[in-house]
Every structure is written in C-alpha cells, then in structure tokens.
Design an enzyme around this catalytic site. Structure first.
Site, PDB file in Angstrom:
ATOM      1  N   HIS A 224      35.887  62.437  46.123  1.00  0.00           N
ATOM      2  CA  HIS A 224      36.568  63.407  46.986  1.00  0.00           C
ATOM      3  C   HIS A 224      37.843  62.745  47.499  1.00  0.00           C
ATOM      4  CE1 HIS A 224      37.699  65.878  50.245  1.00  0.00           C
ATOM      5  NE2 HIS A 224      37.191  65.104  51.186  1.00  0.00           N
TER       6      HIS A 224
ATOM      7  N   ASN B 193      44.231  66.209  51.468  1.00  0.00           N
ATOM      8  CA  ASN B 193      42.783  66.430  51.390  1.00  0.00           C
ATOM      9  C   ASN B 193      42.531  67.937  51.337  1.00  0.00           C
ATOM     10  OD1 ASN B 193      40.066  66.820  51.960  1.00  0.00           O
ATOM     11  ND2 ASN B 193      39.965  65.222  53.535  1.00  0.00           N
TER      12      ASN B 193
ATOM     13  N   CYS C  34      33.415  69.044  52.621  1.00  0.00           N
ATOM     14  CA  CYS C  34      33.974  68.208  51.546  1.00  0.00           C
ATOM     15  C   CYS C  34      32.993  68.029  50.386  1.00  0.00           C
ATOM     16  CB  CYS C  34      34.357  66.835  52.093  1.00  0.00           C
ATOM     17  SG  CYS C  34      35.556  66.960  53.407  1.00  0.00           S
TER      18      CYS C  34
END
Ligand code: UT7
Length: 333
Positions: free
Chosen positions: A260, A290, A114
C-alpha cells in the site's frame, strides 16, 4: 485440482487535475521539501466538485473490463472498497452497478480503508473458488480532496492523500497450472480505531450534527502519524511472511512486492525488514500520494501495463491502515 482465482484484467483512473507540492505551498503552511522528505510525494490528483468515488471507480472499471477482454454483461458480482463514498449510504457498489447498467447483480461494499482492496480480493477469491460467481468486478476508489484540512490542524493528512481509483476483474482459472491467488491472510485490531479515523458523521451521539462537531473539526480525518507509521512497518512485513509461509514460499521466490502506497519511507522500511531488493518493490506514491484503498490496484495496473509482471511471477500485495486493519495476498500470475 482445486479451482484458483486469477486476475484477468486491471485498470486505473485518476482525475485530470494534478496538485503539486508547490501548489500546496501556496495555500497552506507546508513545503515541497517537507513533503518529499517525510513522504516521497511530489504530486497527487484531485477531483473537481461533483465527481465522486463512484465516478472514478466506473472509469477504472471500464478499463479493467476492456483489459480482461470481457463484456460488461459477463460480470455477475461487484465488490467496492472505499472510505470516501459519494454518500453516507448507500455505498458506491450499487452506484457503479447502475453506471455500468448491470441490473440486479449483487454489489457488496467493503469498509476496510487502506486494506480495503485486499479484503475485497479475499472475498472475491472465496466466491470464485466456491463457484458462487464467475466474473467479479472489484473497484477501489477514493475522493479525499473535499475533506482535507489545509490549516495547521490537518496539514499532516492534507499533503499525503490523493484521489484515484483502481479496478480488477477476477475469474476462475480452469487450467491445471497453479496460477492464481494462493492466500490472503487478513488481520485487524480495533483497539487502535481512534489513531486513524474520521469520527463524524457517526450515529453514536445525539444530535447527529452539532456546532461542537463542526467547530471541533470532528468530521475531518485525524491521524496519529507516528503510531500508524510504527505499526505499518511492523504489520505489513508480518502479514507478508505469514502469507509466504502458508504457501511454502520464501522472500527469494517473490518477483514483485506491491505495498500500500502510504509513505515512501514506509515502503522502504517494509522492504528492508523483509530483505527484498528495492527494485522488486513497486512504488508510485511520488505521482499519486496515498490513495488509500485504490493505491494497490493502481500500482498493480501500472506494473502490468509496463510489462513488469509476467506469467508465472509471484506477486505479493500488502496493506495496513485505519482500523487498524492489515493483510496480504500472494498471487502466482
Ligand atoms: O495509509 C495509512 C495511513 N497513513 C500512514 O501510513 C501515514 C503514517 N505516518 C506518516 O507517514 C508520517 O508520520 C507523517 C508523514 C504523517 C509525518 O511524518 P513524521 O516524520 O512522523 O513527522 P511528525 O509527525 O513527527 O511531525 C514533524 C513536524 C511537526 O512539527 P513539530 O511538532 O516537530 O514542531 C508537525 O507539526 O512536522 C510538522 N508537520 C508539517 N510540516 C510541514 C506536519 N505536517 C506538516 C506539513 N508540512 N504538511
């Protein structure tokens, strides 16, 4: 005057197939209500079989190149971030290079999940400031849908993750106007590696693949969601404060924060912790889920193309994820 690195182009690409929470309800034991309440996600995009993260990265790269008003051939280095490469090796950097027809230039693969885009941006910034390269293409792309587990074992992850790609072009700013990347503090704590990982295939055990690995689903991503959540809402604000301090800035100076896109609740808690008004926090997880390394450059591209980010704005990026790795970037646009 010191050279600074500016982002001159952005682009993103998601595969056309939209998968809503209601679509997931039909194939697994979940509900639109659960997914919305726990994560803020409404829909995400999934690829068709045969489309890899290098394909999505290539499409996003073309858009960033056009947006930067440069020629493909101007690019002298590529940095690619993904946790879902087309192949175990090589990474997708060289595949993007080949698709763009850019023979011989270097292509570096970043494996920081990430936080991959922020690590990639940091490396690119240092290359540009050292005047090693002039125009660097960064791509961050994920195709997670082929390895999602729609059974109860994997439903926490299956509903969260989506496919997509984001890309930026970075160059040196030759003007003495202080615009550019101001700093990119990076962090990691590998003691938590197994709290969010895809353990297999890996080269630690023999045989490389076994019935036990397949039956134990050790090739699926596994996550201790609560541990990751707690750490994410602590570490992202910390990284933002460190980056602002490094530049004599305060949270009041920030025009936009792009966290994020891990979970809407995480973004809201990060905003609360930092005491930044929620209107300044870019959020699009409702439409993309995501997308791991790709989430920040997708959100950045959307914010730029909607005209939100103006010249001179202070924009802060921050990410947290598997590793653990986390970090931030402060940019004067
Ligand atoms: O990009 C960085 C990586 N990832 C993250 O940042 C994610 C961080 N973690 C999270 O976002 C949250 O922890 C989740 C969204 C994954 C889970 O939310 P939660 O509020 O922490 O839920 P929970 O883990 O406490 O699970 C609650 C219940 C469980 O049932 P029991 O044990 O209470 O009976 C789960 O089995 O929800 C169940 N559950 C589901 N129910 C319906 C888990 N996944 C699902 C699902 N649909 N998809």
């Amino acid at each position: 005057m010191s050279v600074k690195t500016i982002i001159t182009g952005t682009g993103h690409f998601v595969p056309p197939q939209v998968v809503t929470n209601f679509d997931l309800e039909k194939i697994m034991n979940t509900s639109d209500e659960w997914i919305r309440q726990r994560s803020g996600i409404v829909e995400r995009h999934h690829t068709e079989s045969g489309v890899g993260s290098s394909d999505l990265a290539y499409e996003a790269a073309l858009k960033a190149i056009e947006n930067a008003k440069i020629e493909k051939s101007d690019i002298d280095f590529i940095i690619a971030a993904t946790l879902s490469p087309d192949y175990y090796f090589p990474g997708i950097g060289v595949l993007v290079q080949a698709k763009l027809g850019l023979a011989d230039i270097g292509a570096l693969d970043v494996r920081n999940q990430c936080t991959g885009f922020i690590y990639a941006l940091s490396v690119a910034d240092h290359y540009i400031r050292a005047q090693t390269y002039k125009k660097i293409l960064i791509v961050a792309a994920e195709v997670q849908s082929p390895n999602l587990d729609y059974s109860d074992d994997g439903r926490d992850i299956a509903v969260l993750f989506g496919d997509g790609a984001g890309s930026v072009i970075v160059e040196a700013n030759d003007n003495d106007d202080d615009r550019g990347i101001l700093s990119t503090p990076l962090f990691s704590d590998g003691r938590h590696a197994s709290e969010l990982w895809m353990e297999k295939p890996g080269c630690k055990e023999k045989p490389f693949l076994s019935k036990e690995v397949l039956e134990g689903k050790r090739y699926r991503a596994k996550m201790d969601g609560r541990r990751v959540f707690i750490n994410a809402v602590e570490k992202m604000p910390e990284a933002v404060k460190i980056a602002l301090n490094q530049n004599g800035l305060t949270i009041e100076d920030v025009d936009y924060l792009i966290p994020h896109q891990a979970n809407e609740r995480i973004s809201l808690m990060v905003a609360k912790n930092l005491k930044i008004p929620i209107e300044k926090v870019i959020r699009n997880i409702d439409r993309f889920g995501n997308t791991t390394a790709a989430s920040i450059p997708i959100a950045l591209d959307e914010a730029r193309s909607e005209g939100k980010i103006k010249e001179g704005n202070i924009v802060v990026l921050t990410a947290f994820g598997s590793g653990y790795t986390w970090g931030s970037a402060v940019i004067r646009f």
